[in-house]
Design an enzyme around this catalytic site. Structure first.
Site, PDB file in Angstrom:
ATOM      1  N   ARG A   1      28.959  48.586  41.382  1.00  0.00           N
ATOM      2  CA  ARG A   1      29.111  47.354  40.615  1.00  0.00           C
ATOM      3  C   ARG A   1      29.427  46.153  41.509  1.00  0.00           C
ATOM      4  O   ARG A   1      29.149  45.001  41.165  1.00  0.00           O
ATOM      5  CB  ARG A   1      30.211  47.518  39.561  1.00  0.00           C
TER       6      ARG A   1
ATOM      7  N   HIS B   1      34.135  32.063  44.847  1.00  0.00           N
ATOM      8  CA  HIS B   1      35.478  31.928  44.271  1.00  0.00           C
ATOM      9  C   HIS B   1      36.370  31.049  45.152  1.00  0.00           C
ATOM     10  O   HIS B   1      37.224  30.310  44.649  1.00  0.00           O
ATOM     11  CB  HIS B   1      36.113  33.296  44.058  1.00  0.00           C
TER      12      HIS B   1
ATOM     13  N   ARG C   1      48.166  46.675  23.510  1.00  0.00           N
ATOM     14  CA  ARG C   1      47.495  47.491  24.510  1.00  0.00           C
ATOM     15  C   ARG C   1      46.011  47.712  24.212  1.00  0.00           C
ATOM     16  O   ARG C   1      45.384  48.633  24.735  1.00  0.00           O
ATOM     17  CB  ARG C   1      48.190  48.837  24.692  1.00  0.00           C
TER      18      ARG C   1
ATOM     19  N   GLU D   1      23.633  32.600  38.248  1.00  0.00           N
ATOM     20  CA  GLU D   1      23.843  34.042  38.059  1.00  0.00           C
ATOM     21  C   GLU D   1      22.519  34.754  37.751  1.00  0.00           C
ATOM     22  O   GLU D   1      22.346  35.920  38.067  1.00  0.00           O
ATOM     23  CB  GLU D   1      24.855  34.309  36.948  1.00  0.00           C
TER      24      GLU D   1
ATOM     25  N   HIS E   1      29.729  35.939  45.576  1.00  0.00           N
ATOM     26  CA  HIS E   1      31.004  35.564  44.958  1.00  0.00           C
ATOM     27  C   HIS E   1      32.161  35.439  45.929  1.00  0.00           C
ATOM     28  O   HIS E   1      33.164  34.788  45.612  1.00  0.00           O
ATOM     29  CB  HIS E   1      31.361  36.562  43.851  1.00  0.00           C
TER      30      HIS E   1
END
Ligand SMILES: NC(=O)c1ccc[n+]([C@@H]2O[C@H](COP(=O)([O-])OP(=O)(O)OC[C@H]3O[C@@H](n4cnc5c(N)ncnc54)[C@H](O)[C@@H]3O)[C@@H](O)[C@H]2O)c1
Ligand SMILES: O=C(O)C(=O)C[C@@H](O)[C@H](O)[C@H](O)COP(=O)(O)O
Length: 569
Positions: free
Chosen positions: A449, A460, A320, A384, A456
């Site tokens: 954000r 993608h 975790r 980017e 994108h």
């Protein structure tokens, strides 16, 4: 360290930088020291410091010599006449004055940081962007130099035992007070001076914010040498996750880790997107189980963005969550993938569909890794960089415009020491700052954000439909043009700014069109984008260069018209 090196010519470190600036951007000539060197007697603070200052075109001050000038007496004599306490008071007054008013490079006496008022002054100096550098020499080498030089009141008597006793007390304090650690073991003074100069030149971007355990992104030559210091003393085992094309950089990291007495579990994964799969994750989890990795152990992700995404995902999920440090080796990984805590893997159904927001303990972007980076991979990383300029930083766009031809012609073999090196370092720093600006305020992408996702939504889909044959940065470039066309069609962006997207990206050698015909497939994949909510498509567009906005549920006709426009030549 068997890494391909650019033939070393004695190059000026100041090329391309007219005035050295402190981290807060103030020209060093008008302010406090650019860096302060601390370390044990015999570490070479004066000799190596003076030579590094010469390489950087900086003034050099040795605090001990300054003190002798001010008290009009040699330190040993002053020590004998007045005792150590009186000397430490004199030393503190001088050092605190120098920390405030003496530009250039400053080296302190071995015991100086142990005085509380000096330690506090160093902490204040560091918190304001100053660099405190711990020069770490091999103990045997340092003891030999210290005893040969003589004149050290703190080493009177049995020099070796006194030195080791002082080291046991001072080393923890030096590690706590310093931002950067430079190991000079086995280096000649000139090689040590170059390492110190690189450390002084390195840039650092501090990442903090809600839900983030603060860490630094370090950018520069040889920053990978900081890996043990960033990992700290808690881990026993380190999983070094990397890919075959970056083996020589992995070799260097492995050697550093072993020198620092970590047990290294070397995990070479399939390259690029083939390494971002559940099968690869499963194999790594099984290896960690077999090796007995516990919660105090750590992961190092070294390679392109695909490798650091997988490494971060492993760190986020093993028991975790365990610590990890990213060592990005591609431009794109340096400017984007390694920072911000988005970790994850692809599924056959889409990019980055499984993962976690999980931030690293540090990021070390070693410019030396770019020496082996192929030109096409460097160029795709500019996708980017340009995106970050479009959404926030005009300075990035100006650098890309001014240096487009050299950037497009990037050649790793001649990169170090070239005029392009400071330009690339500045682009990396600026692009990381754009990312950190958004991540610090919105780690889990609730709103702000999402602006980092400019371009994108289509990107993608392109990667998916091209079966990952298209590289991410190239897809992002086309995605940015698509978003600009969409903004133009809907009246948010004027045509000159739409054209500006194409012209700038083309000048960098990036694609601005994509020949694929099945709009329905594209639309279906865009609906799977992580910004979508239910059946509502959500885009990031610009209403002017540098000003992103959210666009929800754009008209389907506009989406298709924009798509047709990026299909054309
Ligand atoms: N997590 C994030 O926030 C984030 C951000 C941007 C991109 N990404 C992800 O990063 C990936 C793209 O990263 P990338 O462009 O680095 O691609 P990549 O990881 O596929 O690397 C590209 C190629 O360059 C090679 N390479 C990398 N560094 C090298 C070096 N120094 N010398 C020689 N070869 C080198 C790699 O082995 C690979 O073959 C995508 O999967 C993307 O989704 C993640
Ligand atoms: O850090 C972010 O947030 C970004 O969106 C950065 C992007 O450049 C990067 O490609 C990221 O991996 C995309 O994230 P995703 O959530 O769209 O998979």
């Amino acid at each position: 360290m068997s890494r391909s090196r650019n033939p070393r010519r004695r190059r000026s470190f100041t090329r391309g930088r007219s005035v050295w600036k402190n981290n807060d951007g103030r020209p060093a000539a008008q302010a406090r020291p650019l860096a302060v060197i601390i370390g044990m007697p015999g570490a070479g603070k004066t000799r190596v410091g003076r030579e590094a200052a010469e390489l950087l075109g900086l003034a050099f001050t040795d605090a001990d010599q300054e003190i002798e000038g001010r008290i009009g007496l040699g330190i040993p004599e002053y020590f004998n006449r007045n005792g150590e306490a009186a000397f430490r008071r004199q030393e503190a007054a001088t050092v605190i004055d120098l920390l405030t008013h003496r530009p250039g490079l400053l080296s302190l006496g071995g015991g100086a940081p142990m005085t509380e008022s000096i330690a506090q002054a160093l902490a204040d100096y560091s918190s304001q962007g100053g660099k405190v550098i711990y020069l770490q020499a091999d103990p045997d080498e340092a003891m030999e130099r210290a005893s040969r030089a003589g004149g050290r009141p703190m080493l009177s008597g049995d020099q070796e035992n006194r030195w080791r006793d002082l080291y046991a007390r001072r080393h923890p304090a030096f590690m706590r007070l310093s931002d950067i650690h430079v190991r000079t073991h086995g280096s000649t003074p000139s090689r040590a001076a170059r390492k110190l100069a690189h450390a002084i030149m390195q840039e650092s971007v501090h990442v903090t914010g809600e839900g983030i355990e603060a860490y630094d992104v370090r950018i520069g030559e040889d920053v990978s040498n900081e890996l043990p210091a960033v990992l700290g003393e808690r881990p026993v085992k380190i999983a070094l996750i990397h890919t075959q094309p970056v083996r020589q950089h992995a070799d260097h990291a492995r050697a550093l880790l072993r020198q620092a007495h970590y047990k290294v579990c070397d995990i070479c994964i399939p390259d690029a997107e083939a390494g971002k799969t559940l099968e690869v994750s499963k194999g790594i989890w099984e290896q960690l189980a077999q090796e007995g990795f516990t919660r105090s152990d750590a992961v190092v992700g070294l390679g392109g963005g695909a490798a650091t995404d997988q490494a971060g995902f492993i760190a986020a999920t093993w028991m975790r969550g365990i610590a990890y440090v990213n060592c990005p080796t591609s431009l794109l990984a340096m400017v984007d993938a390694s920072t911000g805590g988005k970790t994850g893997i692809n599924l056959p159904q889409g990019k980055n569909l499984v993962g976690s927001f999980y931030t690293p303990d540090g990021v070390l972007a070693d410019l030396r890794a770019l020496v082996t980076l192929p030109n096409d991979i460097f160029v795709e990383g500019l996708g980017e960089v340009a995106k970050s300029g479009f959404i926030m930083d005009q300075g990035i766009l100006e650098l890309l415009e001014e240096h487009g031809a050299e950037l497009r012609a990037f050649d790793g073999a001649s990169f170090l020491g070239s005029p392009l090196e400071p330009v690339v370092a500045e682009l990396i720093k600026r692009t990381v700052r754009v990312k950190v600006h958004h991540v610090s305020a919105d780690l889990k992408e609730a709103g702000l954000r999402e602006f980092l996702n400019y371009g994108h939504t289509l990107a993608h889909a392109i990667e998916q439909l091209e079966h990952f044959r298209w590289r991410h940065g190239n897809a992002v470039a086309v995605g940015c043009v698509y978003a600009a066309e969409l903004a133009g069609i809907l009246g948010y962006l004027d045509q000159k700014d739409v054209d500006y997207h194409r012209n700038l990206l083309s000048s960098l050698g990036l694609p601005t069109s994509w020949r694929y015909g099945d709009w329905d497939q594209v639309l279906a994949l865009m609906h799977r984008d992580k910004k979508a909510r239910g059946n509502h498509l959500r885009f990031v567009i610009l209403d002017r260069i540098g000003h992103p906005i959210h666009l929800d549920d754009p008209p389907l006709e506009a989406l298709e018209v924009a798509f047709r426009r990026i299909q054309a030549a």
